[in-house]
Structures are given as structure tokens and as C-alpha cells.
Write an enzyme that holds these catalytic residues in place. Structure first.
Site, PDB file in Angstrom:
ATOM      1  N   VAL A 188       9.616   1.055  -4.446  1.00 22.51           N
ATOM      2  CA  VAL A 188       9.362   1.806  -3.207  1.00 22.51           C
ATOM      3  C   VAL A 188       7.887   1.504  -2.918  1.00 22.51           C
ATOM      4  O   VAL A 188       7.000   2.134  -3.482  1.00 22.51           O
ATOM      5  CB  VAL A 188       9.627   3.318  -3.385  1.00 22.51           C
ATOM      6  CG1 VAL A 188       9.300   4.074  -2.109  1.00 22.51           C
ATOM      7  CG2 VAL A 188      11.074   3.565  -3.812  1.00 22.51           C
ATOM      8  N   PRO A 189       7.638   0.498  -2.080  1.00 28.32           N
ATOM      9  CA  PRO A 189       6.310  -0.124  -1.999  1.00 28.32           C
ATOM     10  C   PRO A 189       5.254   0.678  -1.238  1.00 28.32           C
ATOM     11  O   PRO A 189       4.788   0.277  -0.171  1.00 28.32           O
ATOM     12  CB  PRO A 189       6.602  -1.461  -1.327  1.00 28.32           C
ATOM     13  CG  PRO A 189       7.780  -1.183  -0.457  1.00 28.32           C
ATOM     14  CD  PRO A 189       8.608  -0.182  -1.226  1.00 28.32           C
ATOM     15  N   CYS A 190       4.836   1.769  -1.825  1.00 28.35           N
ATOM     16  CA  CYS A 190       3.785   2.575  -1.205  1.00 28.35           C
ATOM     17  C   CYS A 190       2.446   1.845  -1.186  1.00 28.35           C
ATOM     18  O   CYS A 190       1.535   2.231  -0.444  1.00 28.35           O
ATOM     19  CB  CYS A 190       3.670   3.934  -1.884  1.00 28.35           C
ATOM     20  SG  CYS A 190       3.350   3.849  -3.646  1.00 28.35           S
ATOM     21  N   HIS A 191       2.331   0.772  -1.956  1.00 35.49           N
ATOM     22  CA  HIS A 191       1.095  -0.017  -1.915  1.00 35.49           C
ATOM     23  C   HIS A 191       0.905  -0.686  -0.551  1.00 35.49           C
ATOM     24  O   HIS A 191      -0.194  -1.111  -0.225  1.00 35.49           O
ATOM     25  CB  HIS A 191       1.078  -1.068  -3.039  1.00 35.49           C
ATOM     26  CG  HIS A 191       2.116  -2.133  -2.891  1.00 35.49           C
ATOM     27  ND1 HIS A 191       3.394  -1.988  -3.397  1.00 35.49           N
ATOM     28  CD2 HIS A 191       2.076  -3.349  -2.292  1.00 35.49           C
ATOM     29  CE1 HIS A 191       4.089  -3.073  -3.115  1.00 35.49           C
ATOM     30  NE2 HIS A 191       3.312  -3.923  -2.443  1.00 35.49           N
TER      31      HIS A 191
END
Length: 176
Positions: free
Chosen positions: A135-138
């Protein structure tokens, strides 16, 4: 008895701890070797004893493919996170749709999640995300383009964004 399979994968950004449920869905992932600390990020309803594994099959393969340049490989890995808030769950789904190499702002994330005024809630969704990389919160930045925060450190966030930017820019040049 159900268990959570756990492994640590070596990456150029640092060790990536991954916890997966019996169905193969990632329950937590983060750039750490401290697997019990990762378990603390998992919703209590999803807790189970940890079982250390060398390899998590398709999950490990997806991480390897991502590192080798197939940036969407982790998109197909199922993720299981629970929350008591509908907005957080929806924001996590929206995060999974963000394209590599094309980060958005917290304001844009709030808009994409259907609540343009909920910028703080969008930031909270990133902060409470237990499944980093999957879950690419970056891929979420401050409005001024700076990195903002990242649970696993700004050096890791910077590495992930650079990895994605370099590969997407290279592919774009090849198509031109």
C-alpha cells in the site's frame, strides 16, 4: 491454529519485514527486522503467532520483481488491513491505485478518496498504513513537493521514489 508467516527480505533500501496471513495476504510490511514490532501494527482481530519463513512464495517473488524493475508486481499481492474507520480503508484502496513514478500530494489523495477537505485524514491513512510498499504511502508528498513523513525513515522513502522515478523515466524515454 492460524499463524502469520513472517520473513525479512534484503532490499537496497534496507531489510523489508513482511507478515502474511494463512491466505497469503500481507497483513504488515515495513523496512525493519523487528517482526514483533510489525505485528503490533496489525489490527488485533488479525493477530496470530508468528512463524518465521525464509520465503513467502508469491509475495517474495513480487518484491524481487519490484526491485528488479517490474514496479507494478506488488500491486497484485493481496493485502489485509482492518480499521474501524471507513475512510481509512477507502484511502488505503486509493493508495494501491497510485502509479509508480507519479507521486501525489496529501491534498490530492484526499480528493481522490472523495473527501477533498480531509487532508489530515488522508495523512493519517498514510501514517496508519501497516503494509508499506504493498500500500504505497511512500508515493504521497507534501503540497510543496517535500517528502513529509514516513514511518520507515525519509531515506527509505527517498530511495523508493527515486527507484520508481528512474525506471518510469527510462521506460518513457524508450517509448519516445
Amino acid at each position: 491454529m492460524n499463524t502469520i508467516d513472517a520473513t525479512v527480505a534484503d532490499t537496497p533500501a534496507g531489510p523489508l519485514g513482511i507478515l502474511a496471513g494463512p491466505d497469503g495476504a500481507v497483513r504488515a510490511a515495513g523496512f525493519t527486522t523487528d517482526l514483533p514490532a510489525l505485528l503490533a501494527l496489525v489490527h488485533p482481530r488479525l493477530h496470530a503467532p508468528l512463524r518465521q519463513r525464509r520465503d513467502l512464495g508469491p509475495i517474495t517473488a513480487a518484491v524481487t520483481a519490484y526491485l528488479d524493475g517490474e514496479l507494478t508486481a506488488v500491486d497484485e499481492v493481496p493485502v489485509e488491513q482492518h480499521t474501524d474507520g471507513a475512510f481509512l480503508a477507502h484511502a488505503w484502496d486509493v493508495l494501491r491505485d497510485l502509479k509508480p513514478g507519479d507521486p501525489v500530494t496529501y491534498t490530492a489523495l484526499a480528493g481522490l478518496a472523495g473527501r477533498p477537505a480531509a487532508v489530515r485524514a488522508a495523512a493519517a491513512a498514510c501514517a496508519r498504513n501497516a503494509a508499506a510498499l504493498f500500500v504505497p504511502c511512500h508515493r504521497v508528498l507534501r503540497t510543496d513537493g517535500t517528502l513529509g513523513g514516513y514511518r520507515w525513515g525519509l531515506d527509505v522513502k527517498k530511495w523508493l521514489l527515486n527507484h520508481e522515478r528512474q525506471l518510469t523515466a527510462s521506460r518513457h524515454r524508450q517509448r519516445s
